[in-house]
Scaffold this motif. Structure first.
Motif, PDB file in Angstrom:
ATOM      1  N   VAL A  33      33.937  48.152  43.685  1.00 26.97           N
ATOM      2  CA  VAL A  33      33.638  46.778  43.292  1.00 26.97           C
ATOM      3  C   VAL A  33      34.032  46.656  41.820  1.00 26.97           C
ATOM      4  O   VAL A  33      33.449  47.310  40.955  1.00 26.97           O
ATOM      5  N   LEU A  34      35.058  45.847  41.565  1.00 22.50           N
ATOM      6  CA  LEU A  34      35.616  45.710  40.223  1.00 22.50           C
ATOM      7  C   LEU A  34      35.060  44.479  39.516  1.00 22.50           C
ATOM      8  O   LEU A  34      34.700  43.493  40.159  1.00 22.50           O
ATOM      9  N   SER A  35      35.033  44.524  38.210  1.00 22.81           N
ATOM     10  CA  SER A  35      34.546  43.411  37.407  1.00 22.81           C
ATOM     11  C   SER A  35      35.644  42.357  37.247  1.00 22.81           C
ATOM     12  O   SER A  35      36.666  42.625  36.605  1.00 22.81           O
ATOM     13  N   PRO A  36      35.453  41.160  37.804  1.00 22.82           N
ATOM     14  CA  PRO A  36      36.456  40.104  37.633  1.00 22.82           C
ATOM     15  C   PRO A  36      36.659  39.751  36.163  1.00 22.82           C
ATOM     16  O   PRO A  36      37.782  39.469  35.735  1.00 22.82           O
TER      17      PRO A  36
ATOM     18  N   ALA B 264      39.672  32.606  46.522  1.00 19.56           N
ATOM     19  CA  ALA B 264      40.642  33.151  45.573  1.00 19.56           C
ATOM     20  C   ALA B 264      39.999  33.356  44.210  1.00 19.56           C
ATOM     21  O   ALA B 264      39.061  32.650  43.840  1.00 19.56           O
ATOM     22  N   ARG B 265      40.527  34.319  43.462  1.00 22.93           N
ATOM     23  CA  ARG B 265      40.088  34.588  42.087  1.00 22.93           C
ATOM     24  C   ARG B 265      41.300  34.542  41.189  1.00 22.93           C
ATOM     25  O   ARG B 265      42.288  35.220  41.430  1.00 22.93           O
ATOM     26  N   VAL B 266      41.194  33.724  40.154  1.00 17.59           N
ATOM     27  CA  VAL B 266      42.284  33.544  39.199  1.00 17.59           C
ATOM     28  C   VAL B 266      41.717  33.573  37.780  1.00 17.59           C
ATOM     29  O   VAL B 266      40.512  33.568  37.577  1.00 17.59           O
TER      30      VAL B 266
ATOM     31  N   LEU C  24      38.920  42.162  34.445  1.00 20.46           N
ATOM     32  CA  LEU C  24      40.289  42.034  34.940  1.00 20.46           C
ATOM     33  C   LEU C  24      40.901  40.671  34.628  1.00 20.46           C
ATOM     34  O   LEU C  24      42.030  40.387  35.040  1.00 20.46           O
ATOM     35  N   GLY C  25      40.168  39.821  33.919  1.00 15.10           N
ATOM     36  CA  GLY C  25      40.699  38.515  33.540  1.00 15.10           C
ATOM     37  C   GLY C  25      40.804  37.532  34.690  1.00 15.10           C
ATOM     38  O   GLY C  25      41.675  36.661  34.701  1.00 15.10           O
ATOM     39  N   ARG C  26      39.940  37.664  35.676  1.00 12.78           N
ATOM     40  CA  ARG C  26      39.924  36.738  36.813  1.00 12.78           C
ATOM     41  C   ARG C  26      38.559  36.070  36.873  1.00 12.78           C
ATOM     42  O   ARG C  26      37.753  36.331  37.755  1.00 12.78           O
TER      43      ARG C  26
END
Length: 122
Positions: A25-28, A80-82, A31-33
């Motif tokens: 589980v990564l940190s959005p 979606a994640r942006v 990661l700039g998302r």
């Protein structure tokens, strides 16, 4: 429960198909998302070729986290994640709207994640 018993249980659950994979589980934010959006997509034609084209396009997009064909007032629900709103507008105009068959979209930007996760109760 001992480590050996636990490891055997995990192997058995994997072998029997209950465990289908593992993920980190990564940190959005790291990661700039930072922007999470849900997009309702309504198609003008519901034919196999339109479904296949749509599915292939969303599978190619790194921004799409999930995509579900749904029953009801629209055809697909895309998660979606942006990076932000500008990146979302680019994603919408370059990935979603050009697809054949896309008639209409409705976007819901997430203001706060109240409960997030993919764990199933066992």
């Amino acid at each position: 429960m001992s480590v050996v018993i636990c490891a055997e249980r995990v192997r058995r659950l994997t072998r029997d198909g209950y465990i289908i994979g593992y993920m980190a589980v990564l940190s959005p934010q790291k990661l700039g998302r930072n922007l999470l959006v849900f997009i309702e997509v309504k198609l003008d034609r519901t034919t196999a070729d339109v479904f296949d084209t749509f599915a292939a396009a969303v599978k190619r997009s790194d921004d799409v986290m999930e995509c579900h064909m749904v029953a009801g007032g629209f055809d697909y629900l895309v998660k979606a994640r942006v990076a932000g709103m500008e990146a979302y507008r680019q994603f919408l105009s370059e990935v979603i709207l050009p697809l054949p068959g896309v008639r209409e979209t409705h976007t819901y930007a997430v203001m706060e994640e109240v409960k997030a996760g993919s764990a199933l109760p066992v």
